[in-house]
Write a protein that holds these residues in place. Structure first.
Motif, PDB file in Angstrom:
ATOM      1  N   TYR A  84     -70.907  57.486  26.531  1.00  0.00           N
ATOM      2  CA  TYR A  84     -70.297  56.460  25.691  1.00  0.00           C
ATOM      3  C   TYR A  84     -68.786  56.625  25.720  1.00  0.00           C
ATOM      4  CZ  TYR A  84     -68.749  54.042  21.515  1.00  0.00           C
ATOM      5  OH  TYR A  84     -68.087  53.228  20.636  1.00  0.00           O
ATOM      6  N   LYS A  85     -68.071  55.522  25.847  1.00  0.00           N
ATOM      7  CA  LYS A  85     -66.614  55.553  25.832  1.00  0.00           C
ATOM      8  C   LYS A  85     -66.128  54.560  24.798  1.00  0.00           C
ATOM      9  CE  LYS A  85     -62.539  55.089  28.695  1.00  0.00           C
ATOM     10  NZ  LYS A  85     -62.000  54.753  30.009  1.00  0.00           N
ATOM     11  N   ASP A  86     -65.306  55.035  23.875  1.00  0.00           N
ATOM     12  CA  ASP A  86     -64.764  54.179  22.822  1.00  0.00           C
ATOM     13  C   ASP A  86     -63.530  53.468  23.362  1.00  0.00           C
ATOM     14  OD1 ASP A  86     -64.080  52.942  20.488  1.00  0.00           O
ATOM     15  OD2 ASP A  86     -63.406  54.766  19.477  1.00  0.00           O
ATOM     16  N   ASN A  87     -63.596  52.158  23.495  1.00  0.00           N
ATOM     17  CA  ASN A  87     -62.471  51.369  23.994  1.00  0.00           C
ATOM     18  C   ASN A  87     -61.760  50.634  22.862  1.00  0.00           C
ATOM     19  OD1 ASN A  87     -62.847  52.016  26.732  1.00  0.00           O
ATOM     20  ND2 ASN A  87     -64.543  50.561  26.843  1.00  0.00           N
ATOM     21  N   GLY A  88     -62.000  51.049  21.633  1.00  0.00           N
ATOM     22  CA  GLY A  88     -61.392  50.381  20.496  1.00  0.00           C
ATOM     23  C   GLY A  88     -59.922  50.706  20.354  1.00  0.00           C
ATOM     24  N   LEU A  89     -59.217  49.923  19.549  1.00  0.00           N
ATOM     25  CA  LEU A  89     -57.797  50.109  19.302  1.00  0.00           C
ATOM     26  C   LEU A  89     -57.600  51.206  18.259  1.00  0.00           C
ATOM     27  CD1 LEU A  89     -54.913  49.085  19.751  1.00  0.00           C
ATOM     28  CD2 LEU A  89     -55.295  47.478  17.888  1.00  0.00           C
ATOM     29  N   ASN A  90     -56.739  52.162  18.556  1.00  0.00           N
ATOM     30  CA  ASN A  90     -56.448  53.245  17.632  1.00  0.00           C
ATOM     31  C   ASN A  90     -55.375  52.775  16.654  1.00  0.00           C
ATOM     32  OD1 ASN A  90     -55.993  55.613  16.299  1.00  0.00           O
ATOM     33  ND2 ASN A  90     -55.127  56.700  18.047  1.00  0.00           N
ATOM     34  N   THR A  91     -55.730  52.651  15.367  1.00  0.00           N
ATOM     35  CA  THR A  91     -54.778  52.190  14.356  1.00  0.00           C
ATOM     36  C   THR A  91     -54.385  53.283  13.382  1.00  0.00           C
ATOM     37  OG1 THR A  91     -56.588  51.472  12.927  1.00  0.00           O
ATOM     38  CG2 THR A  91     -55.670  49.844  14.467  1.00  0.00           C
ATOM     39  N   ALA A  92     -54.768  54.530  13.645  1.00  0.00           N
ATOM     40  CA  ALA A  92     -54.450  55.634  12.731  1.00  0.00           C
ATOM     41  C   ALA A  92     -52.995  56.057  12.901  1.00  0.00           C
ATOM     42  CB  ALA A  92     -55.374  56.819  13.010  1.00  0.00           C
ATOM     43  N   LEU A  93     -52.395  56.539  11.814  1.00  0.00           N
ATOM     44  CA  LEU A  93     -51.041  57.073  11.879  1.00  0.00           C
ATOM     45  C   LEU A  93     -51.104  58.495  12.419  1.00  0.00           C
ATOM     46  CD1 LEU A  93     -49.637  55.876   8.440  1.00  0.00           C
ATOM     47  CD2 LEU A  93     -49.105  54.962  10.691  1.00  0.00           C
ATOM     48  N   GLU A  94     -50.135  58.849  13.245  1.00  0.00           N
ATOM     49  CA  GLU A  94     -50.106  60.193  13.799  1.00  0.00           C
ATOM     50  C   GLU A  94     -49.491  61.151  12.799  1.00  0.00           C
ATOM     51  OE1 GLU A  94     -48.354  60.501  17.607  1.00  0.00           O
ATOM     52  OE2 GLU A  94     -49.505  58.843  18.435  1.00  0.00           O
ATOM     53  N   LYS A  95     -50.072  62.335  12.718  1.00  0.00           N
ATOM     54  CA  LYS A  95     -49.541  63.372  11.837  1.00  0.00           C
ATOM     55  C   LYS A  95     -48.524  64.196  12.601  1.00  0.00           C
ATOM     56  CE  LYS A  95     -52.755  62.981   8.479  1.00  0.00           C
ATOM     57  NZ  LYS A  95     -52.840  63.296   7.114  1.00  0.00           N
ATOM     58  N   SER A  96     -47.525  64.703  11.899  1.00  0.00           N
ATOM     59  CA  SER A  96     -46.501  65.528  12.517  1.00  0.00           C
ATOM     60  C   SER A  96     -46.911  66.983  12.466  1.00  0.00           C
ATOM     61  CB  SER A  96     -45.169  65.349  11.785  1.00  0.00           C
ATOM     62  OG  SER A  96     -44.239  66.296  12.246  1.00  0.00           O
ATOM     63  N   HIS A  97     -46.841  67.651  13.613  1.00  0.00           N
ATOM     64  CA  HIS A  97     -47.124  69.080  13.649  1.00  0.00           C
ATOM     65  C   HIS A  97     -45.901  69.890  13.244  1.00  0.00           C
ATOM     66  CE1 HIS A  97     -50.998  68.399  15.504  1.00  0.00           C
ATOM     67  NE2 HIS A  97     -50.412  67.575  16.359  1.00  0.00           N
ATOM     68  N   VAL A  98     -44.725  69.258  13.230  1.00  0.00           N
ATOM     69  CA  VAL A  98     -43.479  69.952  12.920  1.00  0.00           C
ATOM     70  C   VAL A  98     -43.244  70.032  11.426  1.00  0.00           C
ATOM     71  CG1 VAL A  98     -40.970  69.897  13.236  1.00  0.00           C
ATOM     72  CG2 VAL A  98     -42.476  69.229  15.103  1.00  0.00           C
ATOM     73  N   THR A  99     -43.400  68.932  10.726  1.00  0.00           N
ATOM     74  CA  THR A  99     -43.050  68.906   9.304  1.00  0.00           C
ATOM     75  C   THR A  99     -44.233  69.177   8.397  1.00  0.00           C
ATOM     76  OG1 THR A  99     -43.388  66.524   9.247  1.00  0.00           O
ATOM     77  CG2 THR A  99     -41.155  67.316   9.691  1.00  0.00           C
ATOM     78  N   GLY A 100     -45.415  69.443   8.959  1.00  0.00           N
ATOM     79  CA  GLY A 100     -46.560  69.780   8.135  1.00  0.00           C
ATOM     80  C   GLY A 100     -47.714  68.833   8.354  1.00  0.00           C
TER      81      GLY A 100
END
Length: 124
Positions: A84-100
């Motif tokens: 199975y391959k998910d071809n949906g649009l990613n609408t999540a916000l990315e988290k920062s690894h630098v600021t926490g």
């Protein structure tokens, strides 16, 4: 060795000692057919307890007395159609690894430390 004699084979059969299911594969019925145990012998300094346990071939007392195979229907369908391959649009916000882990990446400048001053020298 005490116990029932082998019934005309290279070693004792599991059914000589235990009640086995009718569909037991031959490798469990005659465990003496397993080859390759104990070779190559690793250097004693680097030998682990798992290697010591796995270097000994199984006996009739350690193999299963019944075998319950599973259906391969799911695996066969994957081999025909692919994973199975998910071809949906990613609408999540990315988290920062630098600021926490709780901070989202934003367009404004990050304030890394209370003494951080973008317009002049930092004073710690």
């Amino acid at each position: 060795m005490s116990g029932p004699a082998a019934a005309g084979g290279p070693g004792p059969r599991t059914s000589d000692w235990y009640r086995t299911s009718p569909g037991l594969p031959g490798r469990f019925q005659q465990p003496s057919c397993f080859r390759g145990y104990g070779q190559p012998e690793p250097h004693p300094r680097y030998r682990t307890t798992s290697q010591a346990y796995g270097s000994k071939a199984p006996t009739v007392h350690e193999v299963p007395t019944s075998f319950h195979g599973t259906s391969h229907v799911f695996s066969k369908s994957l081999s025909q159609f692919g994973m199975y391959k998910d071809n949906g649009l990613n609408t999540a916000l990315e988290k920062s690894h630098v600021t926490g882990p709780d901070n989202f990446i934003t367009a404004h400048a990050c304030d890394f430390h209370p003494s951080y001053n973008p317009s002049g020298p930092s004073h710690c």
